[in-house]
Design a protein around this motif. Structure first.
Motif, mmCIF file in Angstrom:
data_model
loop_
_atom_site.group_PDB
_atom_site.id
_atom_site.type_symbol
_atom_site.label_atom_id
_atom_site.label_comp_id
_atom_site.label_asym_id
_atom_site.label_seq_id
_atom_site.Cartn_x
_atom_site.Cartn_y
_atom_site.Cartn_z
ATOM 1 N N THR A 123 8.108 -8.265 -8.400
ATOM 2 C CA THR A 123 8.657 -7.790 -7.129
ATOM 3 C C THR A 123 9.653 -6.659 -7.356
ATOM 4 N N ALA A 124 10.488 -6.798 -8.369
ATOM 5 C CA ALA A 124 11.466 -5.743 -8.667
ATOM 6 C C ALA A 124 10.764 -4.452 -9.085
ATOM 7 N N ILE A 125 9.759 -4.557 -9.929
ATOM 8 C CA ILE A 125 9.030 -3.371 -10.385
ATOM 9 C C ILE A 125 8.351 -2.674 -9.198
ATOM 10 N N ILE A 126 7.695 -3.456 -8.359
ATOM 11 C CA ILE A 126 7.008 -2.876 -7.202
ATOM 12 C C ILE A 126 8.012 -2.235 -6.246
ATOM 13 N N THR A 127 9.144 -2.890 -6.024
ATOM 14 C CA THR A 127 10.177 -2.340 -5.136
ATOM 15 C C THR A 127 10.688 -1.007 -5.666
ATOM 16 N N VAL A 128 10.963 -0.933 -6.953
ATOM 17 C CA VAL A 128 11.453 0.321 -7.545
ATOM 18 C C VAL A 128 10.396 1.419 -7.424
ATOM 19 N N LEU A 129 9.149 1.070 -7.711
ATOM 20 C CA LEU A 129 8.083 2.071 -7.621
ATOM 21 C C LEU A 129 7.892 2.577 -6.188
ATOM 22 N N LEU A 130 8.063 1.709 -5.210
ATOM 23 C CA LEU A 130 7.887 2.118 -3.818
ATOM 24 C C LEU A 130 9.087 2.888 -3.258
ATOM 25 N N THR A 131 10.273 2.624 -3.794
ATOM 26 C CA THR A 131 11.478 3.261 -3.222
ATOM 27 C C THR A 131 11.951 4.486 -4.009
ATOM 28 N N LYS A 132 11.446 4.714 -5.176
ATOM 29 C CA LYS A 132 11.902 5.880 -5.979
ATOM 30 C C LYS A 132 10.823 6.926 -6.051
#
Length: 132
Positions: A123-132
């Motif tokens: 979830t953290a990896i996906i969140t970072v990829l979607l927000t950066k």
């Protein structure tokens, strides 16, 4: 060298602290559980000391080791309250917090903690990829 030394020391301290807490109390370290013990348990002393130690230790590190780092900008109190409630709900829903599952659960080879940590990290990896 310094980039590797501080995380190594931090990891060793986390390991020593969790082992010492387990030996002293017979309970596994998880911040949400310790906070609940410090607030609602009859045996509040060690959990309370643990929480105070987290606050003092983090503050001392920030003041003594990283004094040049600026203090984070102030966030909206409403956003902080909503965020805290969501984290607390997720902690109860997941039967523990990331620290409890990631540090103590994985070291005990708990299947629930292995899955929970994989979900947290994904979830953290996906969140970072979607927000950066």
């Amino acid at each position: 060298m310094d980039a590797f030394l501080m995380p190594l020391i931090g990891g060793l301290l986390i390991g020593l602290t969790t082992a010492a807490y387990l030996l002293l109390t017979g309970k596994v370290v998880g911040i949400s559980g310790i906070l609940a013990q410090a607030l609602f348990s009859k045996d509040r002393f060690l959990p309370f000391l643990f929480v105070i130690g987290l606050i003092i230790g983090g503050s001392a590190y920030g003041i003594l080791v990283e004094p040049s780092q600026p203090f984070p900008e102030m966030r909206s109190p409403l956003i902080l309250i909503i965020s805290g409630l969501l984290v607390g709900y997720g902690t109860r829903l997941g039967s523990g917090c990331t620290s409890g599952h990631g540090v103590c659960g994985i070291s005990r080879l708990s299947p629930r903690s292995l899955i929970a940590t994989a979900v947290f990290m994904s979830t953290a990896i996906i969140t970072v990829l979607l927000t950066k």
